[in-house]
Design an enzyme around this catalytic site. Structure first.
Site, PDB file in Angstrom:
ATOM      1  N   HIS A  27     141.723  14.113  31.050  1.00 26.04           N
ATOM      2  CA  HIS A  27     142.889  14.807  30.494  1.00 26.04           C
ATOM      3  C   HIS A  27     143.402  15.927  31.406  1.00 26.04           C
ATOM      4  CE1 HIS A  27     141.874  12.488  27.103  1.00 26.04           C
ATOM      5  NE2 HIS A  27     141.050  13.327  26.525  1.00 26.04           N
ATOM      6  N   GLU A  60     138.923  23.723  22.060  1.00 24.81           N
ATOM      7  CA  GLU A  60     138.598  23.093  20.784  1.00 24.81           C
ATOM      8  C   GLU A  60     137.802  24.075  19.926  1.00 24.81           C
ATOM      9  OE1 GLU A  60     137.747  18.531  21.246  1.00 24.81           O
ATOM     10  OE2 GLU A  60     136.617  19.594  22.789  1.00 24.81           O
ATOM     11  N   LYS A  87     151.396  11.971  24.667  1.00 18.07           N
ATOM     12  CA  LYS A  87     151.937  13.129  23.949  1.00 18.07           C
ATOM     13  C   LYS A  87     153.328  13.478  24.480  1.00 18.07           C
ATOM     14  CE  LYS A  87     147.400  15.126  22.918  1.00 18.07           C
ATOM     15  NZ  LYS A  87     147.502  15.034  21.457  1.00 18.07           N
ATOM     16  N   ARG A 129     131.402  -5.168  15.150  1.00 19.62           N
ATOM     17  CA  ARG A 129     130.131  -5.747  14.684  1.00 19.62           C
ATOM     18  C   ARG A 129     130.094  -5.880  13.165  1.00 19.62           C
ATOM     19  NH1 ARG A 129     125.855  -5.863  18.436  1.00 19.62           N
ATOM     20  NH2 ARG A 129     124.436  -6.062  16.674  1.00 19.62           N
ATOM     21  N   GLY A 147     136.031   1.325  13.794  1.00 16.62           N
ATOM     22  CA  GLY A 147     135.545   2.621  14.251  1.00 16.62           C
ATOM     23  C   GLY A 147     136.469   3.765  13.891  1.00 16.62           C
ATOM     24  N   ASP A 148     136.051   4.976  14.261  1.00 14.61           N
ATOM     25  CA  ASP A 148     136.790   6.184  13.910  1.00 14.61           C
ATOM     26  C   ASP A 148     138.147   6.243  14.603  1.00 14.61           C
ATOM     27  OD1 ASP A 148     136.646   8.787  12.466  1.00 14.61           O
ATOM     28  OD2 ASP A 148     136.862   9.599  14.489  1.00 14.61           O
ATOM     29  N   ASP A 190     129.533 -10.052  18.011  1.00 18.72           N
ATOM     30  CA  ASP A 190     128.419  -9.437  18.731  1.00 18.72           C
ATOM     31  C   ASP A 190     128.743  -9.578  20.214  1.00 18.72           C
ATOM     32  OD1 ASP A 190     126.118  -8.614  19.950  1.00 18.72           O
ATOM     33  OD2 ASP A 190     124.802 -10.100  19.011  1.00 18.72           O
TER      34      ASP A 190
END
Length: 480
Positions: free
Chosen positions: A235, A211, A177, A47, A16-17, A88
């Protein structure tokens, strides 16, 4: 519990990302510096139907794109640590092949679980049935952990059936952070701040998470979530807790988290008129035209992309001090910062000489720049024949400059290493999560009861004008 360093790491969502941008680059950087156990093996699962070689190629491309060249030393060694097993998660029987791929660790196994809320229960059941939840297994949980208190309890109950609390690591990447961690050092390692860190000397606190991006690839998730759940619940409330907490007895997981949860339980229930809800419309960011939320989504929606809240903490230290929280998408610049506004001096001795004092202000920049700026009053050089000149001047500490010999790290580097080594200090305990959800659910219930709909704001602005008025009613101006 016996302390151990895991020599196996299992990454869910490995294609994934989040894995591409953060997890694989963080692990490679740690390995390049010799911070990972030399025995560690990393197994990815998702997957996608890949084999070991294909996953290593995927990882190599991710590292070349997202990890600076100077931090890729020994990349070949890192890639050789990687293996992969398709899975799966809805099929409990498929977990046995994953367990066989992971093998038997010499010391212990750490699991990083990033999955859709609907897959938490079957995934935990599969881990348990296949023997991947034993006494030397830790599990890190990436958000979202539910959409409200009730669904959060369902997920936490499912995890608790297989893992005790001391082996559960709930992740909020903001806590990884450096500047967020520096809040504790700033407050509790400097004598000058703690005596002033209270309602007698602080006028208000602002926390902004802004953002410039819109929906990007998070269309389905974000429209079901909104700014309150996506940013404030985790957050921003964690930042608020670190600003407001009492001094812990020591810097350890139990002491730090005990003090944070006290703050969260002290949050006053918010009246609807102390909130502003917004949704962006077409505008411009950095001179480039961008569509509105409804255009990006392809339909009308009442999901908020902006929220501002005036909050109070009902305890001895903070009684009467407003905490202004603000977050939104498509705002003018990307920034996360905390502003501590001190009160003015009790008696201004220079007024008779034509000089005006300005209250001190502490600004803690978290991203994109890590810095701390304290504004102080100073005399303007001169002979003072036209009056005594005072000016507010900044005393600034820029982290990259102050620590030029230190490598700037990805937040997940610290969190993954702590997961592997078993330090829970920067992870969120269940009672923290539930206190956060309880406060957020009450806000959403108020919106629904009064049928509060988002006000529109132009992309590239600082949100609805009502957000400005929320602070200005108290004589406060948002720090921009």
């Amino acid at each position: 519990m016996t302390q151990f360093t895991s020599d196996r790491l299992l990454l869910f969502g490995a294609t994934g990302d989040l894995s591409r941008r953060m997890l694989l680059p963080s692990l490679c950087a740690l390995d390049a510096e010799g911070l990972l156990d030399p025995r560690i093996e990393i197994v990815g699962t998702a997957r996608s139907d890949l084999d070991d070689a294909a996953f290593r190629n995927f990882a190599r491309e991710s590292l070349e794109q997202f990890l600076p060249a100077g931090r890729r030393g020994g990349m070949a060694t890192f890639l050789n640590r990687l293996r992969y097993q398709p899975l799966d998660a809805t099929n409990v029987d498929s977990f046995q092949a994953l367990a066989d791929k992971v093998g038997t660790p010499e010391e212990g196994l750490s699991i990083f679980l990033s999955t859709a809320p609907s897959l938490f229960e079957p995934t935990i059941h599969g881990l348990e049935k296949s023997g991947l939840s034993g006494p030397r297994v830790r599990i890190g949980l990436e958000k979202p952990l539910g959409v409200d208190l009730a669904s959060s309890k369902v997920i936490n109950d499912a995890v608790a059936n297989a893992f005790p609390e001391e082996r559960i690591y709930r992740i909020d990447h903001y806590l990884g952070k450096e500047t967020v961690q520096n809040l504790l050092a700033l407050r509790f390692a400097n004598l000058m701040f703690e005596p002033l860190w209270n309602a007698a000397h602080i006028d208000h606190v602002q926390i902004t998470v802004a953002e410039t991006v819109g929906l990007e690839s998070r269309v389905a998730y974000y429209d079901d979530s909104g700014a309150l759940r996506d940013m404030v619940q985790n957050h921003m409330l964690q930042l608020l807790a670190l600003v407001a907490m009492e001094p812990p007895v020591s810097y350890d997981a139990t002491s730090v988290r005990n003090e944070k949860v006290k703050v969260l339980h002290s949050l006053r229930k918010v009246n609807v008129d102390q909130t502003v809800v917004g949704q962006y419309r077409a505008g411009a960011i950095d001179g480039q035209a961008v569509p509105g939320y409804d255009e990006e989504l392809g339909k009308a929606s009442d999901t908020e992309t902006f929220v501002a809240i005036k909050a109070f903490i009902d305890n001895w230290r903070w009684q009467g001090v407003p905490f202004y929280l603000r977050t939104g998408k498509r705002l003018p610049r990307r920034t996360t910062e905390i502003v501590v506004q001190f009160r003015d001096v009790p008696h201004a001795i220079f007024h008779g000489r034509g000089a005006k004092t300005v209250p001190n202000r502490l600004v803690i920049g978290i991203q994109p720049e890590e810095n701390i700026t304290l504004s102080l009053m100073a005399k303007v050089p001169g002979l003072d024949r036209d009056g005594y000149g005072l000016r507010s001047v900044p005393l600034a500490i820029t982290t990259p400059d102050a620590f030029a010999d230190r490598q700037r790290r990805i937040a997940y580097e610290r969190l993954l290493l702590d997961l592997i080594e078993g330090d829970q200090t920067l992870f969120v305990r269940r009672d923290e999560v539930e206190a956060q959800w309880q406060w957020i659910d009450a806000i959403r219930a108020g919106w629904e009861e009064q049928q509060r709909e988002p006000r529109t704001y132009t992309a590239g602005s600082w949100g609805p004008s009502a957000a400005i008025a929320l602070a200005e009613r108290d004589g406060v101006t948002w720090h921009e």
